[in-house]
Motif scaffolding. Structure first.
Motif, PDB file in Angstrom:
ATOM      1  N   GLU A  40       0.784  -1.096  -0.008  1.00 34.89           N
ATOM      2  CA  GLU A  40       0.190   0.120   0.003  1.00 34.89           C
ATOM      3  C   GLU A  40       0.881   1.297   0.110  1.00 34.89           C
ATOM      4  O   GLU A  40       1.701   1.276   1.053  1.00 34.89           O
ATOM      5  CB  GLU A  40      -0.851   0.048   1.285  1.00 34.89           C
ATOM      6  CG  GLU A  40      -2.231   0.435   0.954  1.00 34.89           C
ATOM      7  CD  GLU A  40      -2.920  -0.237  -0.151  1.00 34.89           C
ATOM      8  OE1 GLU A  40      -2.837  -0.083  -1.166  1.00 34.89           O
ATOM      9  OE2 GLU A  40      -3.558  -1.402   0.292  1.00 34.89           O
ATOM     10  N   HIS A  41       0.610   2.432  -1.008  1.00 36.76           N
ATOM     11  CA  HIS A  41       1.258   3.414  -1.130  1.00 36.76           C
ATOM     12  C   HIS A  41       2.612   3.159  -1.363  1.00 36.76           C
ATOM     13  O   HIS A  41       3.371   3.971  -1.129  1.00 36.76           O
ATOM     14  CB  HIS A  41       1.118   4.299   0.243  1.00 36.76           C
ATOM     15  CG  HIS A  41      -0.450   4.930   0.387  1.00 36.76           C
ATOM     16  ND1 HIS A  41      -0.528   6.103  -0.014  1.00 36.76           N
ATOM     17  CD2 HIS A  41      -1.222   4.396   1.031  1.00 36.76           C
ATOM     18  CE1 HIS A  41      -1.941   6.262   0.029  1.00 36.76           C
ATOM     19  NE2 HIS A  41      -2.228   5.266   1.023  1.00 36.76           N
ATOM     20  N   ASP A  76       2.940   2.110  -4.953  1.00 42.71           N
ATOM     21  CA  ASP A  76       2.909   2.181  -6.486  1.00 42.71           C
ATOM     22  C   ASP A  76       3.423   3.560  -6.896  1.00 42.71           C
ATOM     23  O   ASP A  76       4.088   3.564  -7.986  1.00 42.71           O
ATOM     24  CB  ASP A  76       1.644   1.856  -7.103  1.00 42.71           C
ATOM     25  CG  ASP A  76       0.381   2.941  -6.662  1.00 42.71           C
ATOM     26  OD1 ASP A  76       0.620   3.766  -5.584  1.00 42.71           O
ATOM     27  OD2 ASP A  76      -0.614   2.775  -7.331  1.00 42.71           O
ATOM     28  N   CYS A  86      -2.824   9.687  -8.670  1.00 39.67           N
ATOM     29  CA  CYS A  86      -2.930   8.220  -8.149  1.00 39.67           C
ATOM     30  C   CYS A  86      -1.678   7.550  -8.749  1.00 39.67           C
ATOM     31  O   CYS A  86      -1.278   7.835  -9.948  1.00 39.67           O
ATOM     32  CB  CYS A  86      -4.079   7.277  -8.552  1.00 39.67           C
ATOM     33  SG  CYS A  86      -4.392   7.314 -10.234  1.00 39.67           S
ATOM     34  N   GLY A  87      -1.353   6.314  -8.410  1.00 37.39           N
ATOM     35  CA  GLY A  87      -0.301   5.386  -8.881  1.00 37.39           C
ATOM     36  C   GLY A  87      -1.095   4.623  -9.998  1.00 37.39           C
ATOM     37  O   GLY A  87      -2.399   4.735 -10.402  1.00 37.39           O
ATOM     38  N   MET A  94      -1.764   1.352  -9.745  1.00 32.24           N
ATOM     39  CA  MET A  94      -2.037  -0.001  -9.323  1.00 32.24           C
ATOM     40  C   MET A  94      -3.632  -0.304  -9.589  1.00 32.24           C
ATOM     41  O   MET A  94      -3.811  -1.320 -10.169  1.00 32.24           O
ATOM     42  CB  MET A  94      -2.156  -0.196  -7.721  1.00 32.24           C
ATOM     43  CG  MET A  94      -2.991  -1.458  -7.155  1.00 32.24           C
ATOM     44  SD  MET A  94      -2.427  -1.591  -5.441  1.00 32.24           S
ATOM     45  CE  MET A  94      -3.206  -0.500  -4.566  1.00 32.24           C
ATOM     46  N   ASP A  95      -4.527   0.620  -9.389  1.00 36.67           N
ATOM     47  CA  ASP A  95      -5.919   0.476  -9.493  1.00 36.67           C
ATOM     48  C   ASP A  95      -6.304   0.006 -11.062  1.00 36.67           C
ATOM     49  O   ASP A  95      -7.084  -0.826 -11.125  1.00 36.67           O
ATOM     50  CB  ASP A  95      -6.791   1.495  -9.155  1.00 36.67           C
ATOM     51  CG  ASP A  95      -6.494   1.867  -7.736  1.00 36.67           C
ATOM     52  OD1 ASP A  95      -5.870   1.012  -7.011  1.00 36.67           O
ATOM     53  OD2 ASP A  95      -6.909   3.026  -7.203  1.00 36.67           O
ATOM     54  N   LEU A 115      -9.920  10.475  -2.084  1.00 35.59           N
ATOM     55  CA  LEU A 115      -8.486  10.690  -2.502  1.00 35.59           C
ATOM     56  C   LEU A 115      -8.103  12.163  -3.149  1.00 35.59           C
ATOM     57  O   LEU A 115      -7.229  12.317  -3.198  1.00 35.59           O
ATOM     58  CB  LEU A 115      -8.147   9.798  -3.773  1.00 35.59           C
ATOM     59  CG  LEU A 115      -8.076   8.190  -3.540  1.00 35.59           C
ATOM     60  CD1 LEU A 115      -7.250   7.661  -4.761  1.00 35.59           C
ATOM     61  CD2 LEU A 115      -6.801   8.393  -2.291  1.00 35.59           C
ATOM     62  N   TYR A 166      -3.463  12.555   0.108  1.00 37.21           N
ATOM     63  CA  TYR A 166      -2.850  11.633  -0.611  1.00 37.21           C
ATOM     64  C   TYR A 166      -1.692  12.419  -1.328  1.00 37.21           C
ATOM     65  O   TYR A 166      -0.449  11.948  -1.429  1.00 37.21           O
ATOM     66  CB  TYR A 166      -3.842  11.169  -1.694  1.00 37.21           C
ATOM     67  CG  TYR A 166      -3.157   9.964  -2.471  1.00 37.21           C
ATOM     68  CD1 TYR A 166      -3.438   8.555  -2.118  1.00 37.21           C
ATOM     69  CD2 TYR A 166      -2.799  10.569  -3.787  1.00 37.21           C
ATOM     70  CE1 TYR A 166      -2.771   7.646  -3.041  1.00 37.21           C
ATOM     71  CE2 TYR A 166      -2.136   9.155  -4.545  1.00 37.21           C
ATOM     72  CZ  TYR A 166      -2.398   8.084  -4.382  1.00 37.21           C
ATOM     73  OH  TYR A 166      -1.749   7.240  -5.042  1.00 37.21           O
ATOM     74  N   GLY A 182      -6.489  -0.211  -0.045  1.00 36.64           N
ATOM     75  CA  GLY A 182      -6.470   0.945  -0.885  1.00 36.64           C
ATOM     76  C   GLY A 182      -5.889   2.018  -0.352  1.00 36.64           C
ATOM     77  O   GLY A 182      -4.992   2.021   0.562  1.00 36.64           O
TER      78      GLY A 182
HETATM   79  C1  GLA Z   1      -5.213   4.526  -4.312  1.00 36.48           C
HETATM   80  C2  GLA Z   1      -4.522   4.812  -5.435  1.00 36.48           C
HETATM   81  C3  GLA Z   1      -3.473   3.924  -5.941  1.00 36.48           C
HETATM   82  C4  GLA Z   1      -2.402   3.470  -4.669  1.00 36.48           C
HETATM   83  C5  GLA Z   1      -3.370   3.191  -3.411  1.00 36.48           C
HETATM   84  C6  GLA Z   1      -2.598   3.065  -2.162  1.00 36.48           C
HETATM   85  O1  GLA Z   1      -6.023   3.307  -4.487  1.00 36.48           O
HETATM   86  O2  GLA Z   1      -5.256   5.017  -6.679  1.00 36.48           O
HETATM   87  O3  GLA Z   1      -2.534   4.103  -7.000  1.00 36.48           O
HETATM   88  O4  GLA Z   1      -1.824   4.542  -4.511  1.00 36.48           O
HETATM   89  O5  GLA Z   1      -4.407   4.179  -3.274  1.00 36.48           O
HETATM   90  O6  GLA Z   1      -1.739   1.910  -2.148  1.00 36.48           O
END
Ligand code: GLA
Length: 377
Positions: free
Chosen positions: A28-29, A31, A162-163, A165-166, A213, A218, A327
């Motif tokens: 978590e956190h 990416d 965001c990174g 991952m999602d 977010l 964040y 998340g």
């Molecule tokens: C959110 C972001 C992801 C990631 C997570 C934390 O879901 O969209 O990119 O950074 O938080 O792991």
């Protein structure tokens, strides 16, 4: 779905595309620090039923948000669209930005990924829209490149830093597996994930505490990580390993930067450890790794909240082998790994703990690793 589309637009759709929400098992956190993540796709998905239009108009209907929007593709620009419509509009904008000749669309959005629960309903919407638009306009875009385009739309058009991952989880996950993703190289490994084979269940507890977010928290975490990496003279915190952690911490100028760095470095190591236990068929031993991740997110990264901490504590006291928030944090969901016969008791204990604390009743469901985005009709 197609009856709904016909009712809305008085024409037939060309097809339906579906993309799932996700939970992250661990990582978590990490990416946006070039690190490792290990998500699974959920059976919950967002569907997009669509047809192309040749007049440059985007007509969007959302059953989930109960809304309607009409936009001109030529007018799309970051900051101009807010609400749920920014996600599909952002994808069309991103495709055009990257030189693809994508025009208008009629689109009906539906699905069962609960919005605002930290289960990536927005990434699912982006990925389903991207797949639909790419298919309808003959754009050769799939897999990792499709995920990266969806993330670009979210970063640049919606404005959430965001990174990846999602979006990667929504596109690249496969049923029965967790996706080990190295976010630096984008290399993926499908790791078999079948808790039932060990008599275990992965329970998801949706705390119903709203997670946001877009809030500055964040982005602030991201900035701290970038600052720490630059003080340490590395490209990203991924480049610090646990053996070098003490030296790195000694070089950082503030308690805050030290705490954020400690989380990221130890979290990357926990992903590697968790995957090793999974591969060895000893998932039951991975419980403490999950709980250590939560503790680190609570104390060092400071992204939990009372609802998340209460859910984790209650699950552990009800016999969970491990539990953690999943998340972005600040609300959203907890996952708990527990012997299957303890699930009912755990649900009761979490509900009681929430009631005692005066929180809204949580929702719970069992997570089954499912397939990524695809055309379904
Ligand atoms: C959110 C972001 C992801 C990631 C997570 C934390 O879901 O969209 O990119 O950074 O938080 O792991």
């Amino acid at each position: 779905m197609s009856a709904d589309f016909r009712h809305e637009f008085e024409r037939s759709p060309a097809g339906t595309w579906a993309a799932p929400g996700r939970i992250n098992l661990i990582g978590e956190h990490t990416d946006y620090n070039d690190g490792f993540v290990l998500p699974i796709a959920l059976p919950h998905q967002v569907t997009v039923t669509a047809a192309r239009r040749d007049d440059g108009t985007l007509r969007l209907v959302s059953r989930q948000a109960d809304g309607r929007a009409e936009l001109r593709v030529d007018d799309l620009a970051p900051g101009r669209v807010d609400s749920w419509a920014a996600y599909p509009a952002g994808v069309v904008w991103a495709l055009r930005q990257q030189g693809h000749s994508v025009g208008g669309l009629d689109l009906v959005i539906d699905g069962d990924v609960p919005p605002g629960a930290g289960l990536s309903s927005s990434a699912a919407l982006e990925c389903a829209t991207a797949m639909a638009a790419a298919d309808l306009y003959d754009v050769d875009l799939a897999g990792r490149r499709l995920a990266e385009l969806a993330r670009y739309a979210e970063n640049e058009f919606v404005g959430v830093p965001c990174g990846v991952m999602d979006q990667a989880a929504s596109v690249l996950c496969t049923a029965g597996h967790a996706l080990l993703l190295d976010t630096r190289t984008m290399a993926t490994t499908q790791v078999p994930f079948d808790p039932a084979a060990e008599g275990l269940t992965l329970l998801v507890i949706d705390t119903r505490a709203p997670h946001r977010l877009v809030d500055g928290a964040y982005a602030a975490r991201r900035r701290s990580c970038e600052c720490a990496a630059s003080v340490l003279g590395v490209a990203a915190l991924r480049d610090v390993d646990v053996d070098g952690l003490d030296a790195a911490l000694a070089a950082l100028p503030s308690a805050e930067l030290r705490a954020r760095t400690r989380h990221v470095v130890t979290e990357n190591a926990r992903v590697v450890r968790f995957v090793a236990l999974l591969r060895a068929g000893t998932l039951a031993e991975a419980g403490p790794v999950l709980t250590a991740s939560h503790t680190s997110l609570r104390d060092d990264y400071e992204v939990t909240c009372p609802e998340l901490d209460t859910a984790v504590d209650a699950a552990l006291s009800a016999g969970a082998l491990g539990a953690r928030m999943t998340g972005g944090g600040f609300g959203g969901c907890v996952i708990a790994l527990l012997p299957s016969e303890r699930v009912a008791g755990c649900v009761t204990e979490v509900r009681q703990a929430f009631e005692r604390s005066g929180f809204a009743a949580p929702a719970t469901f069992t997570a089954t690793p499912s397939d990524g985005a695809r055309r379904v009709a």
